[in-house]
Design an enzyme around this catalytic site. Structure first.
Site, PDB file in Angstrom:
ATOM      1  N   GLU A   1      13.548  14.291  17.598  1.00  0.00           N
ATOM      2  CA  GLU A   1      12.777  13.137  17.126  1.00  0.00           C
ATOM      3  C   GLU A   1      12.434  12.133  18.233  1.00  0.00           C
ATOM      4  OE1 GLU A   1      15.385  14.440  15.579  1.00  0.00           O
ATOM      5  OE2 GLU A   1      14.486  15.271  13.769  1.00  0.00           O
TER       6      GLU A   1
ATOM      7  N   HIS B   1      20.934  12.917   4.814  1.00  0.00           N
ATOM      8  CA  HIS B   1      19.516  13.202   4.579  1.00  0.00           C
ATOM      9  C   HIS B   1      18.905  12.333   3.479  1.00  0.00           C
ATOM     10  CE1 HIS B   1      20.737  16.828   6.685  1.00  0.00           C
ATOM     11  NE2 HIS B   1      19.496  17.220   6.790  1.00  0.00           N
TER      12      HIS B   1
END
Lengths: 316, 337
Positions: free
Chosen positions: B73, B142
């Site tokens: 990321e 998550h």
């Protein structure tokens, strides 16, 4: 090189006199590296990005020295009107993209600049400078992988001055041959000298030409040395190096090396060099004085440019 | 304005396609968005459309405008920032907004500050979009709601649409904006359907809240999926003769305080509902603004409903305990009604 050296001495003076605050990192000792590389690119067309030791890069790309010094002093006449400071010099029209303060954090930005030129089918090259300390950052490895994955024309240039702030190379890198960081990504890589300007220029030209032609990334580690502290606030260098070591490194002062070359080959007399030295010093002093005459920003400017089109909520 | 019914997922995809077709500088980057068609299938078909059919690849196998990336990321966002600084308009998909935590340095310390640090020399027309919040037993790592973290940061814009039409209108505005925008979706919204204007120029300006349901007795103030939770609660309140207004904030930064304050001035009671952890979430900011500015209008303290202050547990029973639902909203209403 001489002008950069004198400019940096005046930026140190600005710090000592309280005209510059925060952090200030000068390029003294490393001049041949930036000079050698930045004189070999297509200035204003190719992209350049670096970390916070950024004064030389801006000056070499043609930024107004007064605007650079004014930015270091936090004045309205600065490149970023006093919003950036010493670590954050930018001159986008000249292809200079900063000027970044998070170690390694700008390296994917540089790769992204190169990606943009490939996306558009241009033949620009991006020079992506970083320090030896940044060569350990995770995001740097991510950038190397992505640059090689997409074959972008980016040259990662590790300015290895042998210290990550106050930590010597062998105490911060498990393998001190940092150019090998390119190997796992199938990237061409080599270690080069950064003190002999003529050699640096030759190496730079060869590699820049190769990257422009082949549209692939390249990693170079350039051995250099900073003769002064990490930053202006680095007030006890005995914690990480000896005076003898600095003296010994100064034997290869890039400016002295070039002067010796010029005089021993009868290309320039010692007197002429000294005259140029005095001239550039006077010029740096004029820059300093002119920058110091620039006003501080008005408090009302504090909200300017947070966004391109709106103002944040106002007030404390 | 003629409309067509479609899912939230399709509205997001269609907006990206329209903007990519209209502007060659717009492109997508993300993990598994190309050949794999996107984890939530938001980018389904785009690798074929822009890569295979046009034979347009940055390197063999990776489409130039639908760029498959490694799972990194910070690298992805950093790359996109660099491209944006020279005028490209990248849309980065986060597989989930939870993963954007890895990229916080790039988003907060780089993207958000560039325009300021350069005194306007460089713009960053970047969109980071993806699902935020809990789905179905994705557990602790998550299920984050990140929008409040980003709405804290000057230099970013943050939107969290609740309907397909809002998703479309706000995403178009996000892509055309010259500043970095965080566009939060929600895994629970992708399948919902709604009428969406067909006009290829349809857009919704940032900083404009929407009255999702008119009411007179109290204001339920929410964004993203919690708007639907508030609508369900309002339905139940109506059966009890209480008329609840539902304000869909949709744009967190900039925040449309005018619409929120006008609703409170009308109803004199407010409950702010958000899925993020209750402690320090963006709903707390909205509640504080109401308390600061609407004190004289209020007949009761501002109520707040947020997610439980625990890491999201895996068990469905425990997970449902954590996510605010209509009963939680009703309980908060009962305290101030």
């Amino acid at each position: 090189m001489l002008f950069i050296r004198h400019f940096e001495r005046f930026s140190e003076r600005a710090y000592r006199q309280g005209k510059a605050g925060g952090y200030l990192h000068v390029y003294i000792g490393m001049e041949a590296l930036a000079v050698g590389w930045l004189t070999q690119i297509r200035q204003g067309y190719d992209y350049v990005i670096t970390a916070y030791r950024d004064h030389a890069h801006a000056l070499l790309l043609g930024s107004d020295p007064v605007a650079c010094m004014a930015e270091i002093m936090g004045r309205r006449g600065g490149l970023s009107r006093g919003k950036g400071g010493s670590m954050h010099l930018y001159d986008i029209p000249k292809g200079f993209f900063g000027g970044w303060g998070i170690v390694g954090g700008h390296t994917p930005l540089g790769a992204g600049l190169a990606f943009a030129s490939k996306y558009r089918g241009e033949d620009r090259v991006t020079l992506n400078f970083l320090g030896d300390g940044a060569a350990n950052a995770g995001v740097f490895f991510e950038s190397l992988n992505m640059a090689a994955l997409y074959d972008v024309p980016c040259i990662f240039i590790i300015e290895n001055n042998e210290f990550a702030m106050g930590t010597r190379l062998e105490y911060h890198a498990a393998d001190t041959e940092l150019h090998k960081r390119g190997y796992p990504f199938g990237m061409k890589h080599e270690r080069l000298d950064g003190m002999d300007l003529l050699q640096v220029r030759q190496d730079a030209k060869r590699i820049i030409d190769w990257v422009r032609e082949n549209q692939k990334p390249y990693l170079v580690e350039i051995m250099t040395y900073r003769f002064v502290g990490h930053g202006a606030a680095d007030n006890d260098q005995t914690l990480y190096r000896t005076k003898d070591e600095v003296e010994s490194a100064r034997q290869r002062d890039p400016i002295a090396l070039l002067m010796d070359y010029l005089t021993s080959n009868n290309l320039m007399t010692r007197e002429k060099i000294e005259a140029i030295d005095a001239e550039t010093e006077a010029e740096a002093e004029r820059v300093y004085e002119e920058a110091d005459a620039s006003p501080h920003p008005d408090p009302s400017e504090v909200y300017d440019d947070v966004y391109s089109d709106m103002t944040p909520e106002v007030g404390h | 304005m003629s409309t067509i019914e479609m899912t939230y997922r399709d509205a997001v995809r269609q907006t990206m396609v329209e903007e990519m077709d209209a502007n060659p500088d717009v492109f997508l980057m993300g993990e598994d968005i190309g050949r794999y068609r996107g984890t939530f299938r938001v980018t389904e078909g785009l690798y074929d459309k822009y890569g295979v059919e046009k034979n347009d690849f940055i390197v063999p196998g990776i489409a130039r405008r639908v760029v498959d990336t490694p799972i990194v990321e910070p690298g992805i966002v950093g790359f996109a920032i660099g491209a944006a600084m020279v005028g490209l308009r990248p849309i980065v998909e986060m597989m989930t907004m939870s993963f954007s935590i890895l990229a916080l340095d790039q988003i907060i310390n780089h993207a958000a500050k560039i325009h300021y640090m350069t005194a306007g020399q460089a713009k960053v027309p970047l969109v980071v979009r993806g699902p935020g919040g809990a789905a179905n037993q994705l557990s602790a790592q998550h299920s984050h709601s990140m929008e409040g973290w980003y709405a804290h940061v000057p230099g970013l814009k943050v939107v969290a649409p609740a309907t397909p039409a809002c998703a479309k209108g706000l995403l178009r505005t996000a892509i055309r904006d010259d500043n970095p925008v965080i566009f939060t979706e929600n895994p629970g919204l992708y399948g919902i359907k709604g009428d969406v204007p067909e006009d290829r120029e349809f857009s919704i300006p940032f900083g404009k809240a929407r009255i999702a349901r008119q009411g007179t007795d109290l204001s339920l103030i929410a964004y993203s999926r919690m708007v639907h939770v508030c609508l369900a609660a309002a339905e139940q309140l109506a059966e009890r003769g209480i008329s609840a207004e539902v304000v869909d904030v949709r744009s967190l930064l900039p925040l449309d305080t005018e619409t929120i304050f006008a609703s409170v001035a009308k109803t004199h009671r407010a409950v702010v509902v958000y899925e993020d952890w209750k402690n320090g979430g963006y709903g707390a900011e909205i509640a504080a603004r109401i308390a600061e500015e609407c004190f004289d209008d209020l007949d009761a303290p501002v109520g707040r409903v947020g997610g439980l202050n625990v890491p999201m547990p895996y068990s469905r029973v425990l997970e449902l305990e954590c996510i605010p639902n209509a009963d939680d909203v009703l309980a908060a209403v009962n305290k101030i009604a």
